[in-house]
Design a protein around this motif. Structure first.
Motif, mmCIF file in Angstrom:
data_model
loop_
_atom_site.group_PDB
_atom_site.id
_atom_site.type_symbol
_atom_site.label_atom_id
_atom_site.label_comp_id
_atom_site.label_asym_id
_atom_site.label_seq_id
_atom_site.Cartn_x
_atom_site.Cartn_y
_atom_site.Cartn_z
ATOM 1 N N ALA A 228 -11.363 -12.009 1.103
ATOM 2 C CA ALA A 228 -12.215 -11.036 1.465
ATOM 3 C C ALA A 228 -13.108 -10.613 0.519
ATOM 4 O O ALA A 228 -14.041 -9.405 1.524
ATOM 5 N N ASP A 229 -12.834 -10.438 -0.278
ATOM 6 C CA ASP A 229 -13.764 -9.914 -1.328
ATOM 7 C C ASP A 229 -13.674 -8.383 -1.650
ATOM 8 O O ASP A 229 -14.631 -8.254 -1.951
ATOM 9 N N ILE A 230 -12.430 -7.879 -1.477
ATOM 10 C CA ILE A 230 -11.916 -6.918 -1.588
ATOM 11 C C ILE A 230 -11.964 -6.527 -3.382
ATOM 12 O O ILE A 230 -11.607 -7.127 -3.796
ATOM 13 N N GLY A 231 -12.921 -5.887 -3.730
ATOM 14 C CA GLY A 231 -12.488 -5.432 -5.521
ATOM 15 C C GLY A 231 -11.754 -4.468 -5.931
ATOM 16 O O GLY A 231 -11.294 -4.273 -6.977
ATOM 17 N N LYS A 232 -11.076 -4.298 -5.203
ATOM 18 C CA LYS A 232 -9.594 -3.313 -5.493
ATOM 19 C C LYS A 232 -8.359 -3.415 -5.427
ATOM 20 O O LYS A 232 -8.507 -5.143 -5.435
ATOM 21 N N ARG A 233 -7.801 -3.003 -6.455
ATOM 22 C CA ARG A 233 -6.272 -3.674 -6.875
ATOM 23 C C ARG A 233 -5.552 -3.783 -5.480
ATOM 24 O O ARG A 233 -4.735 -2.512 -5.134
ATOM 25 N N VAL A 234 -5.312 -4.442 -4.819
ATOM 26 C CA VAL A 234 -4.740 -4.435 -3.483
ATOM 27 C C VAL A 234 -3.473 -5.223 -3.514
ATOM 28 O O VAL A 234 -2.942 -6.442 -3.454
ATOM 29 N N GLY A 235 -2.115 -4.533 -3.051
ATOM 30 C CA GLY A 235 -0.346 -4.673 -2.726
ATOM 31 C C GLY A 235 -0.410 -4.067 -1.235
ATOM 32 O O GLY A 235 -0.740 -4.244 -0.824
ATOM 33 N N MET A 236 0.769 -5.082 -1.136
ATOM 34 C CA MET A 236 1.794 -4.702 0.165
ATOM 35 C C MET A 236 1.751 -2.945 -0.244
ATOM 36 O O MET A 236 1.516 -1.737 1.378
ATOM 37 N N HIS A 237 1.801 -1.943 -0.891
ATOM 38 C CA HIS A 237 2.415 -0.961 -1.258
ATOM 39 C C HIS A 237 0.799 0.054 -0.440
ATOM 40 O O HIS A 237 0.099 0.981 -0.255
ATOM 41 N N THR A 238 -0.421 -0.334 -0.883
ATOM 42 C CA THR A 238 -1.595 0.102 -0.639
ATOM 43 C C THR A 238 -1.437 0.117 1.428
ATOM 44 O O THR A 238 -2.631 0.642 1.143
ATOM 45 N N LEU A 239 -1.524 -0.852 1.886
ATOM 46 C CA LEU A 239 -1.301 -0.550 3.501
ATOM 47 C C LEU A 239 -0.142 0.142 4.117
ATOM 48 O O LEU A 239 -0.918 1.206 4.725
ATOM 49 N N ARG A 240 0.542 1.013 2.818
ATOM 50 C CA ARG A 240 1.670 2.033 3.408
ATOM 51 C C ARG A 240 0.517 3.284 2.820
ATOM 52 O O ARG A 240 0.432 3.655 4.176
ATOM 53 N N HIS A 241 0.060 3.484 1.802
ATOM 54 C CA HIS A 241 -0.661 4.381 1.445
ATOM 55 C C HIS A 241 -2.158 4.236 2.248
ATOM 56 O O HIS A 241 -2.213 5.642 3.189
ATOM 57 N N SER A 242 -2.681 3.734 2.881
ATOM 58 C CA SER A 242 -3.787 3.552 3.475
ATOM 59 C C SER A 242 -3.318 4.186 5.038
ATOM 60 O O SER A 242 -4.140 5.142 5.741
ATOM 61 N N PHE A 243 -2.132 4.076 5.646
ATOM 62 C CA PHE A 243 -1.911 3.902 6.621
ATOM 63 C C PHE A 243 -1.118 5.581 6.521
ATOM 64 O O PHE A 243 -2.043 6.363 7.339
ATOM 65 N N ALA A 244 -0.791 5.950 5.731
ATOM 66 C CA ALA A 244 -0.593 8.217 5.500
ATOM 67 C C ALA A 244 -2.467 8.139 5.348
ATOM 68 O O ALA A 244 -2.443 9.425 6.009
ATOM 69 N N THR A 245 -2.853 8.076 4.474
ATOM 70 C CA THR A 245 -4.092 8.740 4.080
ATOM 71 C C THR A 245 -5.336 8.814 5.103
ATOM 72 O O THR A 245 -5.715 9.653 6.282
ATOM 73 N N HIS A 246 -5.204 7.390 5.994
ATOM 74 C CA HIS A 246 -5.993 7.330 6.994
ATOM 75 C C HIS A 246 -5.384 7.933 8.408
ATOM 76 O O HIS A 246 -6.030 9.341 9.725
ATOM 77 N N LEU A 247 -3.856 8.372 8.785
ATOM 78 C CA LEU A 247 -3.346 9.860 9.678
ATOM 79 C C LEU A 247 -3.709 10.920 9.597
ATOM 80 O O LEU A 247 -4.067 11.328 10.404
ATOM 81 N N LEU A 248 -3.889 11.019 7.866
ATOM 82 C CA LEU A 248 -3.786 12.686 7.172
ATOM 83 C C LEU A 248 -5.467 13.266 8.084
ATOM 84 O O LEU A 248 -5.905 14.474 8.450
ATOM 85 N N GLU A 249 -6.585 11.566 7.807
ATOM 86 C CA GLU A 249 -7.485 12.768 8.072
ATOM 87 C C GLU A 249 -8.315 12.246 9.601
ATOM 88 O O GLU A 249 -8.951 12.927 9.407
ATOM 89 N N ARG A 255 3.569 16.438 7.748
ATOM 90 C CA ARG A 255 5.215 16.763 7.718
ATOM 91 C C ARG A 255 5.333 15.771 8.765
ATOM 92 O O ARG A 255 6.614 14.807 8.388
ATOM 93 N N VAL A 256 4.703 15.467 9.466
ATOM 94 C CA VAL A 256 5.126 14.333 10.402
ATOM 95 C C VAL A 256 4.897 12.522 10.351
ATOM 96 O O VAL A 256 5.451 12.133 10.097
ATOM 97 N N ILE A 257 3.289 12.595 8.925
ATOM 98 C CA ILE A 257 3.313 11.992 8.270
ATOM 99 C C ILE A 257 4.890 11.705 7.406
ATOM 100 O O ILE A 257 5.047 10.272 7.151
ATOM 101 N N GLN A 258 5.346 12.404 6.997
ATOM 102 C CA GLN A 258 6.723 11.873 5.768
ATOM 103 C C GLN A 258 7.823 11.462 6.672
ATOM 104 O O GLN A 258 8.125 10.742 6.180
ATOM 105 N N VAL A 259 7.817 12.132 8.310
ATOM 106 C CA VAL A 259 9.087 11.700 8.987
ATOM 107 C C VAL A 259 8.618 9.820 9.136
ATOM 108 O O VAL A 259 9.418 9.310 8.835
#
Length: 282
Positions: A228-249, A255-259
């Protein structure tokens, strides 16, 4: 993952450690890590670790620091030694000498929603697309995605049952409607290909009796990000971090996100202060 076995010729101390871990239902991965780290300590001592002294523990940590062992690895060893000293040896005095090292975490890499979509579109098969979609859409760890079974998808309650997550704990994860539709499509394809028995793995590997491993999943997401020509260093945990970030945004309470992430302790969130017909009904 399989639990460490007890071979015929194993020291009584190692046997006791394994029994202590199994009795407390530590995850198989944690058990393997603890056995490795206690063995590393024993190798440093040159004799059985049940004869260790507080000074031995201090020297071991000094030696690790001087050798340049990364802080997360050092702290993992501390957790193993504390368990061993406290539960197996009943030596709390030694456990107190094993100290965690301060670790300043880097802000995790996060993908935008468009970048997530690009990575998913770059996957090579419906199975890979579905597996990465679950990692992002439910915020699961790579080991949790690997261990999912068909019976873990509860379409009536719109939940994903995560059995034996980190620390051996089970929980329910969210199942968005769009993700359920995607999993239904993958279910139909897998059934046609003969790799999806009702009680089998949700994401089987090359052999249907074994799931895609964490290593395979990591390789899949890395290859997709590269395609996909993504310049960032991407791993499986990146998807999890992105999930939490997008919910926060989106304004979801931290606290719901933590659960949803399966965190036990309240604090920062990823960089911030069972019948076949009922599972996939058409």
């Amino acid at each position: 993952m399989t639990v460490p076995q007890l071979p015929d010729q194993v020291s009584p101390l190692r046997r006791r450690l394994i029994e202590d871990m199994q009795m407390r239902h530590l995850s198989p991965e944690t058990q393997r890590n603890y056995l490795r780290d206690v063995a590393r300590f024993a190798a440093f001592l040159g004799h059985s670790p049940d004869r260790a002294t507080p000074e031995d523990v201090r020297r071991f940590q000094v030696e690790q620091n001087d050798a340049g062992v990364p802080v997360p690895s050092m702290n993992s060893v501390v957790s193993a030694l504390r368990f061993f000293f406290t539960h197996t040896l009943d030596r709390p005095d030694l456990a107190r000498k094993a100290v965690h090292v301060a670790h300043h975490r880097k802000i995790p890499i996060v993908l935008s929603m468009e970048e997530i979509a690009q990575v998913l579109r770059a996957t090579r098969s419906p199975k890979h697309y579905a597996a990465l979609s679950v990692a992002y859409g439910a915020g699961l760890r790579v080991s949790e995605v690997s261990a999912l079974k068909v019976s873990d998808i509860d379409s009536k309650r719109m939940l994903i049952r995560v059995e034996c997550g980190k620390g051996g704990r089970s929980r329910n994860a969210m199942l968005p409607a769009g993700l359920l539709d995607l999993l239904r499509e993958w279910w139909k394809i897998g059934r046609r290909e003969g790799v999806m028995p009702a009680d089998g793995w949700l994401f089987p590997g090359q052999h249907p009796l074994r799931p895609l491993s964490a290593r395979q999943l990591h390789r899949i997401v890395v290859e997709a990000a590269r395609a996909a020509d993504i310049g960032k260093r991407v791993g499986m945990h990146t998807l999890r971090h992105s999930f939490a970030t997008h919910l926060l945004e989106d304004g979801v309470d931290v606290r719901v996100i933590q659960v949803l992430l399966g965190h036990v302790k309240l604090g920062r969130v990823d960089g911030f202060t069972r019948a076949e017909s009922s599972l996939f009904p058409s």
